[in-house]
Write a protein that holds these residues in place. Structure first.
Motif, PDB file in Angstrom:
ATOM      1  N   PRO A   1      36.036  39.417  36.244  1.00 14.56           N
ATOM      2  CA  PRO A   1      37.208  40.267  36.051  1.00 14.56           C
ATOM      3  C   PRO A   1      38.002  39.837  34.823  1.00 14.56           C
ATOM      4  CG  PRO A   1      37.518  38.803  37.941  1.00 14.56           C
ATOM      5  CD  PRO A   1      36.113  38.616  37.468  1.00 14.56           C
ATOM      6  N   THR A   2      38.656  40.807  34.199  1.00 13.01           N
ATOM      7  CA  THR A   2      39.505  40.489  33.052  1.00 13.01           C
ATOM      8  C   THR A   2      40.877  40.014  33.516  1.00 13.01           C
ATOM      9  OG1 THR A   2      40.160  42.811  32.959  1.00 13.01           O
ATOM     10  CG2 THR A   2      38.366  42.127  31.528  1.00 13.01           C
ATOM     11  N   ARG A   3      41.215  40.297  34.767  1.00 13.68           N
ATOM     12  CA  ARG A   3      42.516  39.914  35.307  1.00 13.68           C
ATOM     13  C   ARG A   3      42.314  39.292  36.687  1.00 13.68           C
ATOM     14  NH1 ARG A   3      47.577  40.552  33.210  1.00 13.68           N
ATOM     15  NH2 ARG A   3      48.221  41.377  35.210  1.00 13.68           N
ATOM     16  N   TYR A   4      43.250  38.435  37.087  1.00 11.39           N
ATOM     17  CA  TYR A   4      43.224  37.814  38.413  1.00 11.39           C
ATOM     18  C   TYR A   4      41.862  37.171  38.695  1.00 11.39           C
ATOM     19  CZ  TYR A   4      47.499  40.492  39.293  1.00 11.39           C
ATOM     20  OH  TYR A   4      48.763  41.011  39.221  1.00 11.39           O
ATOM     21  N   ARG A   5      41.402  36.354  37.751  1.00 16.59           N
ATOM     22  CA  ARG A   5      40.073  35.734  37.920  1.00 16.59           C
ATOM     23  C   ARG A   5      40.006  34.841  39.144  1.00 16.59           C
ATOM     24  NH1 ARG A   5      37.056  34.739  32.265  1.00 16.59           N
ATOM     25  NH2 ARG A   5      37.795  36.630  31.243  1.00 16.59           N
ATOM     26  N   GLU A   6      41.159  34.320  39.572  1.00 15.01           N
ATOM     27  CA  GLU A   6      41.167  33.426  40.734  1.00 15.01           C
ATOM     28  C   GLU A   6      40.836  34.195  42.017  1.00 15.01           C
ATOM     29  OE1 GLU A   6      43.722  34.539  39.137  1.00 15.01           O
ATOM     30  OE2 GLU A   6      45.233  35.213  40.575  1.00 15.01           O
ATOM     31  N   ARG A   7      40.851  35.511  41.969  1.00 12.39           N
ATOM     32  CA  ARG A   7      40.506  36.289  43.159  1.00 12.39           C
ATOM     33  C   ARG A   7      39.000  36.538  43.273  1.00 12.39           C
ATOM     34  NH1 ARG A   7      45.220  41.021  42.967  1.00 12.39           N
ATOM     35  NH2 ARG A   7      46.993  39.599  43.198  1.00 12.39           N
ATOM     36  N   ALA A   8      38.256  36.247  42.236  1.00 13.07           N
ATOM     37  CA  ALA A   8      36.823  36.559  42.247  1.00 13.07           C
ATOM     38  C   ALA A   8      36.059  35.574  43.118  1.00 13.07           C
ATOM     39  CB  ALA A   8      36.281  36.532  40.820  1.00 13.07           C
ATOM     40  N   ARG A   9      35.076  36.072  43.835  1.00 12.07           N
ATOM     41  CA  ARG A   9      34.201  35.242  44.674  1.00 12.07           C
ATOM     42  C   ARG A   9      32.756  35.672  44.416  1.00 12.07           C
ATOM     43  NH1 ARG A   9      38.597  33.824  45.386  1.00 12.07           N
ATOM     44  NH2 ARG A   9      39.809  33.409  47.278  1.00 12.07           N
ATOM     45  N   TYR A  10      31.868  34.692  44.381  1.00  9.69           N
ATOM     46  CA  TYR A  10      30.455  35.006  44.159  1.00  9.69           C
ATOM     47  C   TYR A  10      29.549  34.451  45.247  1.00  9.69           C
ATOM     48  CZ  TYR A  10      32.372  36.199  39.624  1.00  9.69           C
ATOM     49  OH  TYR A  10      33.131  36.773  38.633  1.00  9.69           O
ATOM     50  N   ASP A  11      30.109  33.719  46.209  1.00  6.35           N
ATOM     51  CA  ASP A  11      29.234  33.123  47.213  1.00  6.35           C
ATOM     52  C   ASP A  11      28.689  34.201  48.151  1.00  6.35           C
ATOM     53  OD1 ASP A  11      32.188  32.879  48.094  1.00  6.35           O
ATOM     54  OD2 ASP A  11      31.058  32.696  49.974  1.00  6.35           O
ATOM     55  N   ARG A  12      27.422  34.033  48.493  1.00  2.00           N
ATOM     56  CA  ARG A  12      26.751  35.064  49.289  1.00  2.00           C
ATOM     57  C   ARG A  12      27.430  35.281  50.638  1.00  2.00           C
ATOM     58  NH1 ARG A  12      21.577  36.155  46.809  1.00  2.00           N
ATOM     59  NH2 ARG A  12      21.349  34.614  45.170  1.00  2.00           N
ATOM     60  N   GLU A  13      27.923  34.209  51.222  1.00  2.00           N
ATOM     61  CA  GLU A  13      28.514  34.335  52.553  1.00  2.00           C
ATOM     62  C   GLU A  13      29.715  35.283  52.532  1.00  2.00           C
ATOM     63  OE1 GLU A  13      29.541  30.545  54.334  1.00  2.00           O
ATOM     64  OE2 GLU A  13      30.534  31.616  55.980  1.00  2.00           O
ATOM     65  N   THR A  14      30.595  35.116  51.559  1.00  4.52           N
ATOM     66  CA  THR A  14      31.762  36.002  51.448  1.00  4.52           C
ATOM     67  C   THR A  14      31.322  37.438  51.192  1.00  4.52           C
ATOM     68  OG1 THR A  14      33.133  34.190  50.619  1.00  4.52           O
ATOM     69  CG2 THR A  14      33.881  36.431  50.139  1.00  4.52           C
ATOM     70  N   VAL A  15      30.392  37.599  50.265  1.00  9.42           N
ATOM     71  CA  VAL A  15      29.916  38.947  49.917  1.00  9.42           C
ATOM     72  C   VAL A  15      29.278  39.617  51.129  1.00  9.42           C
ATOM     73  CG1 VAL A  15      28.162  40.184  48.580  1.00  9.42           C
ATOM     74  CG2 VAL A  15      29.656  38.507  47.445  1.00  9.42           C
ATOM     75  N   HIS A  16      28.392  38.890  51.814  1.00  6.56           N
ATOM     76  CA  HIS A  16      27.703  39.476  52.970  1.00  6.56           C
ATOM     77  C   HIS A  16      28.701  39.874  54.047  1.00  6.56           C
ATOM     78  CE1 HIS A  16      23.592  37.370  52.018  1.00  6.56           C
ATOM     79  NE2 HIS A  16      24.015  38.149  51.050  1.00  6.56           N
ATOM     80  N   ARG A  17      29.681  38.998  54.295  1.00  6.12           N
ATOM     81  CA  ARG A  17      30.622  39.278  55.371  1.00  6.12           C
ATOM     82  C   ARG A  17      31.422  40.557  55.087  1.00  6.12           C
ATOM     83  NH1 ARG A  17      34.160  34.438  56.158  1.00  6.12           N
ATOM     84  NH2 ARG A  17      32.162  33.399  56.452  1.00  6.12           N
TER      85      ARG A  17
ATOM     86  N   VAL B   1      26.573  41.098  41.562  1.00  8.43           N
ATOM     87  CA  VAL B   1      27.470  41.295  42.695  1.00  8.43           C
ATOM     88  C   VAL B   1      28.686  40.396  42.547  1.00  8.43           C
ATOM     89  CG1 VAL B   1      27.659  41.168  45.212  1.00  8.43           C
ATOM     90  CG2 VAL B   1      25.453  41.672  44.170  1.00  8.43           C
ATOM     91  N   SER B   2      29.837  40.911  42.919  1.00  5.24           N
ATOM     92  CA  SER B   2      31.025  40.050  43.000  1.00  5.24           C
ATOM     93  C   SER B   2      31.931  40.537  44.102  1.00  5.24           C
ATOM     94  CB  SER B   2      31.785  40.044  41.676  1.00  5.24           C
ATOM     95  OG  SER B   2      32.241  41.347  41.375  1.00  5.24           O
ATOM     96  N   ALA B   3      32.691  39.622  44.640  1.00  2.00           N
ATOM     97  CA  ALA B   3      33.721  39.970  45.619  1.00  2.00           C
ATOM     98  C   ALA B   3      35.080  39.659  45.008  1.00  2.00           C
ATOM     99  CB  ALA B   3      33.530  39.171  46.900  1.00  2.00           C
ATOM    100  N   LYS B   4      36.092  40.309  45.553  1.00  2.77           N
ATOM    101  CA  LYS B   4      37.458  40.019  45.139  1.00  2.77           C
ATOM    102  C   LYS B   4      38.283  39.921  46.414  1.00  2.77           C
ATOM    103  CE  LYS B   4      40.046  41.637  41.174  1.00  2.77           C
ATOM    104  NZ  LYS B   4      40.335  42.819  40.350  1.00  2.77           N
ATOM    105  N   VAL B   5      39.084  38.881  46.504  1.00  4.86           N
ATOM    106  CA  VAL B   5      39.860  38.652  47.717  1.00  4.86           C
ATOM    107  C   VAL B   5      41.302  38.356  47.337  1.00  4.86           C
ATOM    108  CG1 VAL B   5      40.158  37.162  49.737  1.00  4.86           C
ATOM    109  CG2 VAL B   5      37.845  37.741  48.955  1.00  4.86           C
ATOM    110  N   ARG B   6      42.223  39.104  47.906  1.00  9.15           N
ATOM    111  CA  ARG B   6      43.648  38.782  47.772  1.00  9.15           C
ATOM    112  C   ARG B   6      44.173  38.544  49.174  1.00  9.15           C
ATOM    113  NH1 ARG B   6      48.897  38.242  48.538  1.00  9.15           N
ATOM    114  NH2 ARG B   6      50.227  38.376  46.728  1.00  9.15           N
TER     115      ARG B   6
END
Lengths: 215, 215
Positions: free
Chosen positions: A13-29, A165-170
């Motif tokens: 992401p160009t913004r809020y990079r700390e929200r990005a997640r790439y681990d499979r467990e988070t993405v799968h869930r 693939v990427s996840a974003k979590v806030r």
């Protein structure tokens, strides 16, 4: 297999990079909890986004459609695979800050980029349909009539490998500027949850039919 | 003004035409109830779908972003307006049929097609921000600190006229084939609803701050 997806320029992401997640467990869930996704593709040079259902089987995402629907016709017409973006989002809460600008939502989302293929193999299509049923409620695929050949033929299914693939979590409370802390406005989070109500039997259901345990 | 949007080839579904709705009331209600939308645009020739927040002001849909985010950079780079598709979807229930193939979801969705413009006018941007706040909870825009010039400049907003618009609504119970009616599987609907939980005050909120009535 790596425990995480490898970030690419398009999934960074160009913004809020700390929200990005790439681990499979988070993405799968997130993919497994989300009941719907939004499928984006290009039709006649313009973007189209349609809601549909999906299910994950290991590292493949299946997206459901009917043979005559727009994205499936586009996939059929595509020279090889159809470039798509599939996004699934869960809304977890309203975030109210003292300042207008720091209002937000708590959410979890997954973006899957790639080129989808139409599932032609009947065994794979059946496996994908079972995954879709068990995605609604685990166990449902074993508790309904299996599709026949005609029904399988009328169902179109896109398959997308989970690679880019990427996840974003806030999550958490509002983040106000320190100089706003003393303002008199209420600040905090209103949690939100998609809640099931009492199951409503079909009009013509035999009243002796028990409610299955998975509901 | 017509009470309905005019269908176009792109807003006429190829399947389940009986689910399509074009009346403004239905469309407005879905857009106003949905907390998020999915914004689709084309980046480097590929489709991208991102979740974001939106608010409707009369016949304009405002879509929120920050100035450095992908779609806003794309809009800034676009020669005039950015072709987009904005889709908002509400999930109302799981539809369980006796046959695998007739499983479905009850849902309400709106698809807005068009070319979005970046909002440059400060007064319009402020009005759009107020609409976004009142979209979270009506009354919130009057109960928080108004954005200052720096914050307004750091907020990007896309505006999209509601012209090429359609809704899709699926409601009611499962529709099984007559020959499946006697199968022993439970059939019916599990209603779903996005339910607010108990508001959680921010860690540093003065405990004397009352919970506002709109929460």
């Amino acid at each position: 297999m790596d425990t995480a997806y490898r970030p690419t320029p398009r999934t960074t992401p160009t913004r809020y990079r700390e929200r990005a997640r790439y681990d499979r467990e988070t993405v799968h869930r997130i993919l497994d909890e989300a009941l719907i996704c939004h499928l984006g593709y290009i039709s006649a040079g313009r973007p189209v986004v349609l809601p549909t259902t999906h299910a994950r089987h290991e590292e493949t995402l299946y997206v459901h459609g009917s043979t005559g629907s727009g994205p499936m016709l586009a996939a059929r017409a595509a020279p090889s695979r159809l470039p798509v973006c599939v996004t699934a989002t869960l809304v977890d809460g309203l975030v109210l800050a003292r300042s207008a600008t720091h209002h937000s939502l708590n959410f979890r989302s997954v973006v899957v980029l790639g080129a989808a293929r139409l599932v032609d193999d009947q065994a794979e299509k059946l496996r994908a349909m079972r995954a879709l049923l068990d995605h609604i409620r685990p166990g449902r695929s074993a508790d309904c009539r299996t599709p026949n050949a005609r029904e399988l033929a009328a169902t179109a299914m896109l398959a997308l490998d989970l690679v880019e693939v990427s996840a974003k979590v806030r999550s958490g409370g509002p983040v106000d500027d320190p100089e706003d802390a003393a303002l008199p406005h209420w600040a905090g989070v209103v949690p939100l949850r998609l809640t099931p109500g009492t199951p409503e039997p079909a009009d013509d259901l035999d009243p002796a039919t028990p409610l299955p345990p998975y509901l």
